[in-house]
Design a protein around this motif. Structure first.
Motif, PDB file in Angstrom:
ATOM      1  N   VAL A 173      -6.179  -2.693  -2.489  1.00  0.00           N
ATOM      2  CA  VAL A 173      -6.225  -1.337  -1.949  1.00  0.00           C
ATOM      3  C   VAL A 173      -7.605  -0.739  -2.205  1.00  0.00           C
ATOM      4  O   VAL A 173      -8.068  -0.687  -3.343  1.00  0.00           O
ATOM      5  CB  VAL A 173      -5.137  -0.451  -2.583  1.00  0.00           C
ATOM      6  CG1 VAL A 173      -5.304   0.995  -2.157  1.00  0.00           C
ATOM      7  CG2 VAL A 173      -3.755  -0.956  -2.191  1.00  0.00           C
ATOM      8  N   LYS A 202      -8.923  10.964   5.859  1.00  0.00           N
ATOM      9  CA  LYS A 202      -7.754  10.858   4.986  1.00  0.00           C
ATOM     10  C   LYS A 202      -6.653  10.075   5.689  1.00  0.00           C
ATOM     11  O   LYS A 202      -6.379  10.307   6.866  1.00  0.00           O
ATOM     12  CB  LYS A 202      -7.221  12.243   4.593  1.00  0.00           C
ATOM     13  CG  LYS A 202      -8.125  13.010   3.644  1.00  0.00           C
ATOM     14  CD  LYS A 202      -7.525  14.351   3.298  1.00  0.00           C
ATOM     15  CE  LYS A 202      -8.405  15.093   2.319  1.00  0.00           C
ATOM     16  NZ  LYS A 202      -9.716  15.404   2.906  1.00  0.00           N
ATOM     17  N   GLY A 239       0.831  -1.193   0.000  1.00  0.00           N
ATOM     18  CA  GLY A 239       0.000   0.000   0.000  1.00  0.00           C
ATOM     19  C   GLY A 239       0.865   1.242   0.000  1.00  0.00           C
ATOM     20  O   GLY A 239       2.089   1.176  -0.199  1.00  0.00           O
ATOM     21  N   PRO A 240       0.278   2.422   0.220  1.00  0.00           N
ATOM     22  CA  PRO A 240       1.070   3.660   0.144  1.00  0.00           C
ATOM     23  C   PRO A 240       2.193   3.732   1.160  1.00  0.00           C
ATOM     24  O   PRO A 240       3.261   4.276   0.855  1.00  0.00           O
ATOM     25  CB  PRO A 240       0.026   4.763   0.357  1.00  0.00           C
ATOM     26  CG  PRO A 240      -1.182   4.094   0.920  1.00  0.00           C
ATOM     27  CD  PRO A 240      -1.150   2.689   0.419  1.00  0.00           C
ATOM     28  N   SER A 253     -10.020   2.638  -0.950  1.00  0.00           N
ATOM     29  CA  SER A 253     -10.196   3.859  -0.176  1.00  0.00           C
ATOM     30  C   SER A 253     -11.154   4.752  -0.934  1.00  0.00           C
ATOM     31  O   SER A 253     -11.470   4.485  -2.094  1.00  0.00           O
ATOM     32  CB  SER A 253      -8.858   4.571   0.015  1.00  0.00           C
ATOM     33  OG  SER A 253      -9.016   5.740   0.807  1.00  0.00           O
ATOM     34  N   SER A 295      -3.936   8.422   3.255  1.00  0.00           N
ATOM     35  CA  SER A 295      -2.858   8.096   2.319  1.00  0.00           C
ATOM     36  C   SER A 295      -1.656   9.007   2.513  1.00  0.00           C
ATOM     37  O   SER A 295      -0.501   8.546   2.439  1.00  0.00           O
ATOM     38  CB  SER A 295      -3.362   8.164   0.875  1.00  0.00           C
ATOM     39  OG  SER A 295      -3.945   9.416   0.594  1.00  0.00           O
ATOM     40  N   LEU A 340      -7.074   5.090  -5.176  1.00  0.00           N
ATOM     41  CA  LEU A 340      -5.834   4.830  -4.445  1.00  0.00           C
ATOM     42  C   LEU A 340      -5.136   3.590  -4.978  1.00  0.00           C
ATOM     43  O   LEU A 340      -3.902   3.497  -4.935  1.00  0.00           O
ATOM     44  CB  LEU A 340      -6.114   4.689  -2.948  1.00  0.00           C
ATOM     45  CG  LEU A 340      -4.881   4.670  -2.047  1.00  0.00           C
ATOM     46  CD1 LEU A 340      -4.035   5.924  -2.231  1.00  0.00           C
ATOM     47  CD2 LEU A 340      -5.274   4.512  -0.585  1.00  0.00           C
ATOM     48  N   MET A 394      -7.270  12.634  -1.624  1.00  0.00           N
ATOM     49  CA  MET A 394      -5.867  12.539  -1.215  1.00  0.00           C
ATOM     50  C   MET A 394      -5.248  13.919  -1.051  1.00  0.00           C
ATOM     51  O   MET A 394      -5.264  14.746  -1.965  1.00  0.00           O
ATOM     52  CB  MET A 394      -5.080  11.743  -2.262  1.00  0.00           C
ATOM     53  CG  MET A 394      -3.630  11.501  -1.910  1.00  0.00           C
ATOM     54  SD  MET A 394      -2.835  10.434  -3.151  1.00  0.00           S
ATOM     55  CE  MET A 394      -1.180  10.332  -2.478  1.00  0.00           C
ATOM     56  N   CYS A 403      -1.266   3.484  -6.076  1.00  0.00           N
ATOM     57  CA  CYS A 403      -0.303   2.490  -5.597  1.00  0.00           C
ATOM     58  C   CYS A 403       0.376   1.776  -6.760  1.00  0.00           C
ATOM     59  O   CYS A 403       1.576   1.449  -6.677  1.00  0.00           O
ATOM     60  CB  CYS A 403      -0.983   1.498  -4.669  1.00  0.00           C
ATOM     61  SG  CYS A 403      -1.371   2.190  -3.041  1.00  0.00           S
TER      62      CYS A 403
END
Length: 542
Positions: A48, A332, A16-17, A50, A334, A112, A54, A116
């Protein structure tokens, strides 16, 4: 068969991030660092999920020229709306009455998963070895008790737990430092918290369940860049949560509902509440004539600063949502995940440069305490505790916290574990949900189909029961088996034999890896572990 072992400077579990940011930052600091990243999804971004709006602050610092590199942040927020909904209407709240944390100016509406995938390409170009389809299944320790890496899961194990004809043992990945970036409620992270007592001085973590659909809508209904958040209906006033509609890309709308998992009524079903939300006049107007493209669900951390565990331990650290870096008041995470991964990478780089190995990365929590991420989490620390007291009181008190005290109130409120909040079914009023209409509202199984979820049936069940009798003896008897309702994928159902004797049936092949069961089960009898690598949902656009 013995596992083959590979040696690296740093092993990262999770693509993931947070994990990808850590890998990229390590290579920026020293291209000679050997860095390996394993991801349980079939590809980077497959698991992932979301909203997502962002904040670019994290990626601005990590990759300042991300725009020139065509990062998929191409829908800037152009409009912000916050609406309080009633069953048949509602009102838009003036921006002047909202705390600054609800302002999304300067942010981007993104997939997201696509972000990624782009970060994964940057990491590979920098020399990071990335292995998708390999789940981190076991933490490995050295003779001194420090983490020395992870083992990936065996492939080809039958339902009975024995190796089948296509059995392949997992790989042992040894490292001087191992960073865990599994996302919310990581199953290895849970084990590390227990082994090293990482939560000895922190509040219980609390969670929300986010359920999301992606729609393609007629062009005349699309307002590219619109971010709409809702509160109120359909959730009862004592349940924390809210809806969202994000307009981005080419006529795409991400619509969803986040339900705090601290709710008390065992009859409540987050999935059905989301289906009801879409029938409200406001979302209905946006989605009418549209086409549902995808569906998914994922738990998210919400406890904030006081729910963070100790971040570092001998040989490794927790980063991203594996630790709990999400700013719940802003919805939020990320940017916070990217920052935490970068901070851990900088601490690991300094240790490697000094010739150290498998000690505690004390510089990581120190860097965090001196960062803007700490300041942001500290300012928002009372959001979830206030909202747990109900929508009206919680909104008023958090508004005072943010607008009068500017997040510097001289108190920090406590948290309670979500699984402890359920009341008995007899104490609560059952909720009658309408049947899905197949136009705006849908059933679980047709929704799971859109998630592209797949699990091989001939493998051990990855949803483990500590005691096989508890689901009937306690959960059914006291709570009317709430796992049937809090699971958004139809994994759990009570079936009866010819003598009307009940048993819990686990349809593990439906699992979206959301972790709601691991979190909300009132007896904490369900443990989620990673299935064979590469299995689960494939979120192509989410």
């Amino acid at each position: 068969m013995e596992r083959e072992a590979m040696e690296f400077d740093v092993v990262i579990v999770g693509g993931g991030p947070a994990g990808l940011a850590a890998a990229i930052r390590l290579k920026q600091l020293d291209p000679a660092h050997s860095v390996c990243l394993v991801e349980k999804g079939a590809e980077i971004g497959a698991h992932v999920l979301s909203g997502a709006v962002m904040d670019p602050r994290g990626i601005d610092e990590l990759i300042p020229d991300w725009q020139e590199r065509d990062a998929p942040l191409d829908t800037p927020v152009s409009e912000d709306e916050f609406r309080f909904l009633t069953a048949r209407g509602g009102c838009r709240l003036p921006s002047a009455l909202l705390p600054a944390c609800f302002n999304n100016e300067g942010s981007y509406i993104v997939s997201l998963g696509q972000v990624c995938r782009w970060l994964g390409a940057q990491a590979e170009a920098a020399g990071v070895e990335i292995y998708p389809g390999f789940a981190g299944a076991e933490v490995l320790y050295d003779e001194a008790g420090a983490v020395k890496g992870v083992a990936t899961g065996d492939m080809g194990v039958g339902r009975d737990g024995r190796p089948g004809p296509n059995h392949q043992p997992g790989m042992a990945l040894h490292a001087r430092y191992t960073l865990f970036a599994e996302g919310c409620r990581g199953h290895l992270g849970k084990q590390l918290e227990a082994r090293f007592e990482l939560r000895r001085h922190s509040q219980p973590q609390t969670y929300g369940l986010g359920i999301k659909e992606l729609w393609e809508v007629p062009p005349e209904q699309h307002r590219r860049g619109l971010v709409l958040h809702t509160a109120g209906w359909p959730l009862p006033s004592d349940a924390y949560g809210g809806g969202f509609c994000y307009h981005y890309g080419e006529n795409l709308v991400a619509v969803g509902l986040v339900v705090g998992l601290g709710y008390s009524n065992p009859w409540l079903s987050p999935f059905e509440e989301f289906q009801r939300l879409k029938t409200h006049p406001e979302p209905r107007r946006m989605l009418a004539g549209g086409r549902r493209l995808a569906y998914g669900a994922r738990a998210l951390v919400a406890g904030g600063l006081q729910a963070l565990p100790k971040l570092a331990f001998p040989g490794g650290a927790l980063i991203g949502d594996d630790a709990g870096f999400l700013v719940a008041s802003r919805i939020k995470g990320s940017h916070a995940a990217i920052k935490s991964g970068s901070l851990a990478a900088e601490a690991a780089h300094a240790a490697l440069a000094a010739g150290r190995s498998r000690d505690e990365l004390a510089a990581y929590p120190e860097r965090f305490r001196n960062s803007w991420l700490y300041d942001e989490l500290r300012a928002a620390r009372n959001f979830k505790p206030w909202m747990a007291k109900g929508l009206v009181l919680g909104s008023a008190m958090f508004g005072i916290d943010q607008m009068l005290f500017r997040g510097r109130a001289p108190w920090t409120l406590g948290l309670a574990a979500d699984h402890e909040q359920l009341r008995s079914a007899a104490e609560c009023a059952p909720i009658a949900y309408p049947r899905p209409d197949g136009v705006l509202s849908f059933d679980r199984l047709s929704s799971v189909f859109l998630s592209n979820t797949h699990h091989a049936e001939d493998q051990p069940c990855h949803l483990k029961l500590g005691d096989g009798g508890t689901p009937i003896r306690i959960n059914l008897a006291r709570y009317d088996a709430p796992e049937q309702r809090y699971c958004p994928a139809g994994v759990y159902e009570i079936v009866r034999d010819e003598a009307n004797a009940p048993r819990l049936q686990i349809n593990a092949q439906n699992c979206l890896h959301c972790k709601a069961c691991d979190i909300k089960d009132p007896t904490q009898n369900i443990t989620w572990v990673a299935p064979q690598g590469g299995e689960g949902p494939i979120y192509a656009q989410m």
